[in-house]
Write a protein that holds these residues in place. Structure first.
Motif, PDB file in Angstrom:
ATOM      1  N   ARG A  89       9.654  44.873  45.930  1.00  0.00           N
ATOM      2  CA  ARG A  89       9.704  43.884  44.842  1.00  0.00           C
ATOM      3  C   ARG A  89      10.092  44.578  43.531  1.00  0.00           C
ATOM      4  N   ALA A  90      10.736  43.829  42.660  1.00  0.00           N
ATOM      5  CA  ALA A  90      11.132  44.373  41.361  1.00  0.00           C
ATOM      6  C   ALA A  90       9.939  44.306  40.409  1.00  0.00           C
ATOM      7  N   VAL A  91       9.681  45.398  39.736  1.00  0.00           N
ATOM      8  CA  VAL A  91       8.606  45.465  38.745  1.00  0.00           C
ATOM      9  C   VAL A  91       9.176  46.062  37.455  1.00  0.00           C
ATOM     10  N   PRO A  92       8.600  45.679  36.321  1.00  0.00           N
ATOM     11  CA  PRO A  92       9.077  46.276  35.074  1.00  0.00           C
ATOM     12  C   PRO A  92       8.582  47.714  34.959  1.00  0.00           C
ATOM     13  N   CYS A  93       9.345  48.533  34.287  1.00  0.00           N
ATOM     14  CA  CYS A  93       8.938  49.923  34.051  1.00  0.00           C
ATOM     15  C   CYS A  93       7.600  49.915  33.316  1.00  0.00           C
ATOM     16  N   PRO A  94       6.629  50.710  33.790  1.00  0.00           N
ATOM     17  CA  PRO A  94       5.321  50.735  33.121  1.00  0.00           C
ATOM     18  C   PRO A  94       5.391  51.275  31.693  1.00  0.00           C
ATOM     19  N   ARG A  95       6.482  51.969  31.381  1.00  0.00           N
ATOM     20  CA  ARG A  95       6.653  52.469  30.010  1.00  0.00           C
ATOM     21  C   ARG A  95       7.438  51.488  29.142  1.00  0.00           C
ATOM     22  N   ARG A  96       7.761  50.343  29.733  1.00  0.00           N
ATOM     23  CA  ARG A  96       8.457  49.261  29.031  1.00  0.00           C
ATOM     24  C   ARG A  96       9.818  49.696  28.476  1.00  0.00           C
ATOM     25  N   CYS A  97      10.578  50.427  29.283  1.00  0.00           N
ATOM     26  CA  CYS A  97      11.913  50.854  28.848  1.00  0.00           C
ATOM     27  C   CYS A  97      12.921  49.720  28.978  1.00  0.00           C
ATOM     28  N   GLY A  98      12.525  48.637  29.634  1.00  0.00           N
ATOM     29  CA  GLY A  98      13.415  47.490  29.794  1.00  0.00           C
ATOM     30  C   GLY A  98      14.053  47.395  31.167  1.00  0.00           C
ATOM     31  N   LYS A  99      13.864  48.402  31.995  1.00  0.00           N
ATOM     32  CA  LYS A  99      14.470  48.377  33.327  1.00  0.00           C
ATOM     33  C   LYS A  99      13.491  47.807  34.339  1.00  0.00           C
ATOM     34  N   GLU A 100      14.058  47.117  35.339  1.00  0.00           N
ATOM     35  CA  GLU A 100      13.274  46.662  36.483  1.00  0.00           C
ATOM     36  C   GLU A 100      13.625  47.579  37.641  1.00  0.00           C
ATOM     37  N   ILE A 101      12.599  47.998  38.362  1.00  0.00           N
ATOM     38  CA  ILE A 101      12.787  48.931  39.466  1.00  0.00           C
ATOM     39  C   ILE A 101      11.970  48.469  40.659  1.00  0.00           C
ATOM     40  N   LYS A 102      12.324  48.952  41.837  1.00  0.00           N
ATOM     41  CA  LYS A 102      11.530  48.634  43.022  1.00  0.00           C
ATOM     42  C   LYS A 102      10.157  49.284  42.873  1.00  0.00           C
ATOM     43  N   ALA A 103       9.139  48.584  43.346  1.00  0.00           N
ATOM     44  CA  ALA A 103       7.774  49.098  43.228  1.00  0.00           C
ATOM     45  C   ALA A 103       7.635  50.485  43.844  1.00  0.00           C
ATOM     46  N   ASN A 104       8.318  50.738  44.954  1.00  0.00           N
ATOM     47  CA  ASN A 104       8.189  52.053  45.591  1.00  0.00           C
ATOM     48  C   ASN A 104       9.045  53.129  44.912  1.00  0.00           C
ATOM     49  N   ASP A 105       9.815  52.755  43.881  1.00  0.00           N
ATOM     50  CA  ASP A 105      10.638  53.728  43.156  1.00  0.00           C
ATOM     51  C   ASP A 105      10.089  54.060  41.771  1.00  0.00           C
TER      52      ASP A 105
END
Length: 162
Positions: A89-105
């Protein structure tokens, strides 16, 4: 017995008056004929005209996870749990950089993320701020914490004060 005599369709609710010669063909396609749900674990038997609605709501319908790289097939009652924990699933970067990444990435992304979490540079302040390097190597405070930090040094207008 005449094959052209009018008879009523025997399926409950149909009430169609039809020539006996074509009754056998009608019975194969009658919207009121009984059909079984196509999902193997479902034992529901219903009229053909109700099938599409039943399929949409059947607890045993299969669902294919739409997240790229997953494709897991599961029953509808497990969908909500899977959507919350799917590693694709796509999740937002925990540092709020604006990118969405796969949870396992996420861990891999944090190694290359341009945003870093750092402690405020003002002595005595322990607030965590988000920063990134600017084009000339300067540190950019993304949260603009420095503007409101109570520990920041400000010039004093009083003569003799530093």
């Amino acid at each position: 017995v005449c094959a052209y005599r009018t008879v009523e369709c025997p399926h409950s609710g149909c009430n169609l008056q039809i020539q006996e010669a074509v009754l056998a063909e009608h019975r194969k396609t009658c919207p009121y004929r009984l059909v079984n749900c196509p999902f193997l674990q479902c034992t529901e038997s219903l009229q053909a005209h109700q099938l599409q609605e039943h399929i949409q709501n059947c607890a045993f319908r299969t669902y294919i996870c739409p997240n790229e790289g997953c494709g897991l097939q599961l029953e509808s009652e497990l969908v909500q749990v899977h959507e919350l924990c799917c590693v694709h699933r796509a999740v937002p970067c925990p540092r709020r950089c604006g990118k969405e990444i796969k949870a396992n990435d996420v861990d891999d992304h944090l190694l290359v993320c341009e945003v870093i979490n750092a402690e405020c540079a003002n002595d005595g302040c322990q607030v965590q701020v988000r920063q990134k390097k600017g084009p000339n190597g300067e540190v950019i405070d993304l949260d603009q914490h420095w503007q409101s930090c109570i520990y920041r040094k400000v010039p004093c207008d009083n003569e003799g004060c530093y």
